[in-house]
Motif scaffolding. Sequence first.
Motif, PDB file in Angstrom:
ATOM      1  N   SER A   1      43.120 110.957  35.577  1.00 48.77           N
ATOM      2  CA  SER A   1      43.827 111.887  34.872  1.00 48.77           C
ATOM      3  C   SER A   1      43.576 112.033  33.413  1.00 48.77           C
ATOM      4  O   SER A   1      43.410 110.807  32.615  1.00 48.77           O
ATOM      5  N   ARG A   2      43.244 113.125  32.911  1.00 47.37           N
ATOM      6  CA  ARG A   2      42.917 113.263  31.484  1.00 47.37           C
ATOM      7  C   ARG A   2      44.190 113.625  30.487  1.00 47.37           C
ATOM      8  O   ARG A   2      43.929 113.343  29.472  1.00 47.37           O
ATOM      9  N   VAL A   3      45.226 113.588  31.350  1.00 51.45           N
ATOM     10  CA  VAL A   3      46.517 113.527  30.564  1.00 51.45           C
ATOM     11  C   VAL A   3      47.342 112.464  31.085  1.00 51.45           C
ATOM     12  O   VAL A   3      47.275 112.140  32.229  1.00 51.45           O
ATOM     13  N   PRO A   4      48.450 112.104  30.333  1.00 51.74           N
ATOM     14  CA  PRO A   4      49.575 111.446  30.831  1.00 51.74           C
ATOM     15  C   PRO A   4      49.818 111.664  32.146  1.00 51.74           C
ATOM     16  O   PRO A   4      50.206 112.994  32.499  1.00 51.74           O
ATOM     17  N   VAL A   5      49.939 111.092  33.413  1.00 52.79           N
ATOM     18  CA  VAL A   5      50.386 111.413  34.493  1.00 52.79           C
ATOM     19  C   VAL A   5      51.610 112.491  34.645  1.00 52.79           C
ATOM     20  O   VAL A   5      51.473 113.348  35.270  1.00 52.79           O
ATOM     21  N   PRO A   6      52.485 112.323  34.132  1.00 56.08           N
ATOM     22  CA  PRO A   6      53.728 112.888  34.112  1.00 56.08           C
ATOM     23  C   PRO A   6      53.452 114.431  33.453  1.00 56.08           C
ATOM     24  O   PRO A   6      54.296 115.026  33.769  1.00 56.08           O
ATOM     25  N   GLU A   7      52.352 114.349  32.936  1.00 59.44           N
ATOM     26  CA  GLU A   7      52.101 115.810  32.331  1.00 59.44           C
ATOM     27  C   GLU A   7      51.136 116.542  33.276  1.00 59.44           C
ATOM     28  O   GLU A   7      50.628 117.817  32.893  1.00 59.44           O
ATOM     29  N   ILE A   8      50.639 116.135  34.338  1.00 58.65           N
ATOM     30  CA  ILE A   8      49.562 116.498  35.355  1.00 58.65           C
ATOM     31  C   ILE A   8      50.258 118.110  35.750  1.00 58.65           C
ATOM     32  O   ILE A   8      51.299 118.111  36.306  1.00 58.65           O
ATOM     33  N   LYS A   9      49.436 119.096  35.573  1.00 62.27           N
ATOM     34  CA  LYS A   9      49.937 120.488  35.901  1.00 62.27           C
ATOM     35  C   LYS A   9      48.811 120.946  36.979  1.00 62.27           C
ATOM     36  O   LYS A   9      49.000 121.555  37.766  1.00 62.27           O
ATOM     37  N   THR A  10      47.405 120.531  36.964  1.00 62.20           N
ATOM     38  CA  THR A  10      46.652 121.038  37.768  1.00 62.20           C
ATOM     39  C   THR A  10      45.800 119.578  38.353  1.00 62.20           C
ATOM     40  O   THR A  10      45.588 118.776  37.493  1.00 62.20           O
ATOM     41  N   LEU A  11      45.587 119.863  39.449  1.00 61.60           N
ATOM     42  CA  LEU A  11      44.949 118.813  40.248  1.00 61.60           C
ATOM     43  C   LEU A  11      43.895 119.091  41.018  1.00 61.60           C
ATOM     44  O   LEU A  11      43.928 120.113  41.898  1.00 61.60           O
ATOM     45  N   ALA A  12      42.547 118.684  40.952  1.00 59.18           N
ATOM     46  CA  ALA A  12      41.632 118.785  41.957  1.00 59.18           C
ATOM     47  C   ALA A  12      41.389 117.673  43.133  1.00 59.18           C
ATOM     48  O   ALA A  12      41.506 116.462  42.781  1.00 59.18           O
ATOM     49  N   LEU A  13      41.324 118.372  44.285  1.00 64.04           N
ATOM     50  CA  LEU A  13      41.380 117.164  45.539  1.00 64.04           C
ATOM     51  C   LEU A  13      39.792 117.267  46.188  1.00 64.04           C
ATOM     52  O   LEU A  13      39.423 118.337  46.230  1.00 64.04           O
ATOM     53  N   ASP A  14      39.428 116.191  46.313  1.00 63.24           N
ATOM     54  CA  ASP A  14      38.128 115.792  46.826  1.00 63.24           C
ATOM     55  C   ASP A  14      38.134 116.461  48.069  1.00 63.24           C
ATOM     56  O   ASP A  14      38.973 116.078  48.966  1.00 63.24           O
ATOM     57  N   GLU A  15      37.021 117.091  48.523  1.00 67.52           N
ATOM     58  CA  GLU A  15      37.092 117.898  49.543  1.00 67.52           C
ATOM     59  C   GLU A  15      36.756 117.266  51.014  1.00 67.52           C
ATOM     60  O   GLU A  15      37.059 117.490  51.993  1.00 67.52           O
ATOM     61  N   GLY A  16      36.189 115.722  50.714  1.00 65.82           N
ATOM     62  CA  GLY A  16      36.125 114.950  51.976  1.00 65.82           C
ATOM     63  C   GLY A  16      37.459 114.363  52.361  1.00 65.82           C
ATOM     64  O   GLY A  16      37.437 113.666  53.076  1.00 65.82           O
ATOM     65  N   SER A  17      38.807 114.497  51.504  1.00 64.81           N
ATOM     66  CA  SER A  17      39.710 114.148  51.976  1.00 64.81           C
ATOM     67  C   SER A  17      40.864 114.796  52.248  1.00 64.81           C
ATOM     68  O   SER A  17      40.890 115.985  52.202  1.00 64.81           O
ATOM     69  N   ARG A  18      41.628 114.379  53.166  1.00 57.08           N
ATOM     70  CA  ARG A  18      42.861 115.082  53.881  1.00 57.08           C
ATOM     71  C   ARG A  18      43.898 113.896  53.777  1.00 57.08           C
ATOM     72  O   ARG A  18      45.115 114.217  52.982  1.00 57.08           O
ATOM     73  N   THR A  19      44.109 112.821  54.294  1.00 58.86           N
ATOM     74  CA  THR A  19      44.860 111.757  54.095  1.00 58.86           C
ATOM     75  C   THR A  19      45.181 111.694  52.788  1.00 58.86           C
ATOM     76  O   THR A  19      46.517 111.496  52.339  1.00 58.86           O
TER      77      THR A  19
END
Length: 256
Positions: free
Chosen positions: A85-103
């Motif tokens: 995270s580029r920001v403190p975790v409580p401030e996360i508004k946008t998140l990119a998910l690795d396309e290899g992941s589902r679980t």
Amino acid sequence: MDKLRIGAVSYLNTKPLVYGIEKRLPGAEVVFDLPSRLADQLHAGQLDVALIPSVEYFRHADDYEIVSDACIACRGPVWSVRLLSRVPVPEIKTLALDEGSRTSAALVQVLLKQQYGLTPELHPLPIDASPDALSTDAVLLIGDRAMHPTTGLYQEIWDLGDRWCSWSKLPFVFAMWIGRRGVDHRELADALQHCRDAGMEHLQQLATEHAGTHGLTVSDCFAYLSRYLHFSLGDEERQGLELYRTKATELGLIAS
């Protein structure tokens, strides 16, 4: 009779589970791919059995069954599944998910919701894309590329295995050997268990063989396979799976 088609994950963490599988199952065709792709291939009938994300088992539980007690799990830090995270975790508004992941994609959403009440806007992170090039507040990485040092762009880094186990007091299961219901998998289950047991006896050999390919020292590779990962599906792992299913279902990540 057609060859048995088995799908295995192409990451380092699968090596102990498929140790000697060609000799143990000489008539089988073993395909290596990303977890998400294996899940799609199993669902499409292109594979008979596959090591797929645990969340995919829950999404198709009426059609699938667990065929072995060999799995990929952790009882603490896992190293290869991380939230950056580029920001403190409580401030996360946008998140990119690795396309290899589902679980892990569902897991990070469960943890952010449970710990901070967050429901960030989600974006894909293509397999071949650099996370440093993204503008999202945070990114989920899995597998080999999650294991290497970051560039210093991130204020907080979560090991999702550690976060889950600290919060739930239970292990986390990332992937399991899954097959279709109505098929006798007993012989295959025995073979997969033998492969896992043999792999556990040869972790040093596996570390020596595969460390360089994955950009690790032999000692780090051995530590990853022997200390960070757990390969047996026991009662506590099943309890962890049930809690994960409950929380993911509450967020609409698994059809109820």
